[in-house]
Structures are given as structure tokens and as C-alpha cells.
Motif scaffolding. Sequence first.
Motif, short mmCIF file in Angstrom:
data_model
loop_
_atom_site.label_atom_id
_atom_site.label_comp_id
_atom_site.label_asym_id
_atom_site.label_seq_id
_atom_site.Cartn_x
_atom_site.Cartn_y
_atom_site.Cartn_z
N VAL A 42 -5.49 3.11 -3.20
CA VAL A 42 -4.45 3.95 -3.91
C VAL A 42 -5.15 4.14 -5.39
O VAL A 42 -5.03 5.33 -5.69
CB VAL A 42 -3.17 3.70 -3.77
N HIS A 91 2.45 1.80 -3.46
CA HIS A 91 1.52 2.16 -4.53
C HIS A 91 1.73 3.66 -4.41
O HIS A 91 1.73 4.48 -5.53
CB HIS A 91 0.12 1.61 -4.22
N SER A 92 1.29 4.07 -3.07
CA SER A 92 1.34 5.53 -2.93
C SER A 92 2.48 6.40 -3.07
O SER A 92 2.16 7.57 -3.92
CB SER A 92 0.86 5.92 -1.36
N SER A 141 0.80 -1.30 -0.16
CA SER A 141 -0.23 0.03 0.17
C SER A 141 1.01 1.32 0.08
O SER A 141 0.67 2.20 -0.76
CB SER A 141 -0.93 -0.29 1.21
#
Length: 349
Positions: A91, A55-56, A52
Motif C-alpha cells: 500500500v 492501510h488502503s 493491509s
Amino acid sequence: MIKTLAIETSCDDTSIGIISFDGDHFSVDQLLAYSQVPDHQKYGGVMPEIASRLHSEKILGVLHAVGWGEIENVDTISVTTHPGLPGSLVVGKAVGATLAKRYNKPLYEVNHIYGHIFSLLLERNKTDIEFPMVVLTASGGHNDLYFITEDQNKFHIEHLGKTLDDAAGECFDKVSRMLGGPYPGGVWIGEMAQKHKTKLLEYVECNKCDILDNAVSFKRIFLAKESFDFSFSGMKSQVSILLKNFEQQNIALTEDLICEIAYEFQESVVEVLAKKLARAGLKYGAKTLGISGGVSANDRLWEYANGLIKHKNYINLNFSLVKPTKKIYSTDNAAMIGVVGILQQEHML
Ligand code: KG4
Ligand code: ZN
């Protein structure tokens, strides 16, 4: 001609692509990704929290590489919304929704598995595939059989079977780990298996079959005769039990033995996948059998399935067998999400 900008962040790839459709052909104009594989490798699997965060951190860089100017030129935004890791999906969903709002484009929410099914249309004409079709989607996170029909330019999807425990790709990854291989393990298992096969062929050529002791063999798990569900965790346990037995008997895990285990394991998984696909094709009267998802990049699966449809039980059915046109379309990618976004826009799904 319609164009979509597609975003895929359901697992460990931050992938963005631009896909166009001229009413017949699906083209991939651009496809770029940040692959998190090296970031997860040391943990032997995907760490959701890290996925996560990455991805951000990476998604705007991937978008920048695709080109901000391109966003003006597309008709729609397509984004994977489910299923997948919640912290990863959010995201892509946030970026997709922001772009749709900022550039005033319709947003299409796409099912990741439908992406794998319709990855078969990438860089093909829609008419290249004859329906009805039975598709096997075999990946690290999912393993299903679907029956796809087309009626008046609209696709209908019926779910025929799923895995009751591990997905085939997950099993490749776990067995790779047991044998000291990398994550993800599918490609490595395939390479080790190929080494064993080369050795087998040499033995056959030299008439030395008697020195093969066939110490390794695994039971294929088909569940009930008519079932289109899968169960692979037992396959993985068989490997684990075998390795424990070798340890107790002080049998060294040499490279030759690793290759033999990889070979026998791959043969077992491939046989179950291909036979269930062909049996479903037979039962449902399919014209085409499709394989998609990360495991469809496995060359032995392709070879085995091709051999199987020439067997006397299936030969009269004249099945066409299809897989994605490139290996990068087998594993997770935004291009397949774009195809589904376009099909939804065109009311074909
Ligand atoms: O579709 P995918 O990229 O991600 C999911 O949606 O899960 O599939 C990844 C999985 C991994 O488990 C990987 O080991 C497997 O696909 N895989 C393969 C091969 N290439 C990737 N399995 C067998 N043979 C391959 N050549
Ligand atoms: Zn996938």
C-alpha cells in the motif's frame, strides 16, 4: 535544506511525515499516523489481512491531513519497501510510487530496520552521535545488533546478530497476553513491573524483606558466550510453565503475582539486551551504544543500560548511550524512514 515526504506502512501504523535536513540537523516538520492498534487488539496481535485493508482505507486520509500542497514543496519521496508484512508494504509502495510519478520527485526505497537504526538522528545534529556505534534494534517483529561506522561522510552497516526465534517486543506481547494484559504488551508489562518495584522499595524501607519469598525468577538466555544472536522464546516458555505450575497448585494469579512476574520477566529481557549491546560495543570498539525500535521506549532498559556502562568492565570505555529523542520515534513511524531516504539521497548510505 532538503525535504522528504516519508511513508511507513510495514506493519500496523499508517504513518506519513515530512522531514528536513540542513546538512547537520534532522527536523521533523510533520508526523501523522493512523494507528491500527485498537483494530487488532481484540485478536491479541496484528492480523495481516486487516492491516493491509486498513492501510488502503486510511492512507489518503493521513496524506490529506499532512496537506496535499506540501507535496509540491518536498524534494523527494521516501517509502518503506522491506522488510514487513507484504500486504501492508504494498500500500505504501503504491502510494509512494504514484506521488513520485505525479509530482515528478525522486523515489527512495527504504529498509525499515535501517529506519530504526537512524531514528537515533531524529531531532539531533549528525555530529551529536560519535561513530563507530553499536545499535540494538528491538521491536515486535525484529531484534538485531548492528555495527555502524562512518568514513568520509558515508555510513557502513554490519549485521552482528539477530533473534533465532521471537523478538523481544513479541515476547513482551505474548507474556502480556498470558498474564491477561493488552496487545501490544510492552507498556503494560512495564507498568505492572513498576508497581512491583514500588512495593519492593517499600518492603526494603520497612525492613520487611523476609516476607518476600522470591517465588518467581527466570533464567537469562545468552546462547554461546561470544554470540550476538538472541533467543527469547525460552523466556516466554518459562513464564508459561510457571503459570501452569501455579494452576496445578491452585495458586491464584493475584494482581501482586502478575506484577511480580512482569517485573522478573522484564528484568531478564532487559539484562540480556543490555549486556549483549555492551559486549558488542566492547568487542567492536564502539564510542556510542544505541537502542532503538519499540522496546527502546522501555524505561527500565534505558536505566539498566545506563547502569551497566558505569560498571567496572565498561567504565573506561566512556560509552555514550543514545535512544530516540522521543518515544514516538522508538515505535514504527515515517520520520525515521525520511532520515534514511535523505541519507540515501545524500549518498551517505
Ligand atoms: O518498532 P515497533 O513499533 O514495531 C515493529 O517494528 O515491530 O515495536 C512494537 C513493539 C511491540 O512488541 C511493543 O510491545 C513493544 O514494541 N514496546 C515496548 C514498549 N513500547 C513498545 N516494549 C517494552 N517496553 C515498552 N515501553
Ligand atoms: Zn519496526
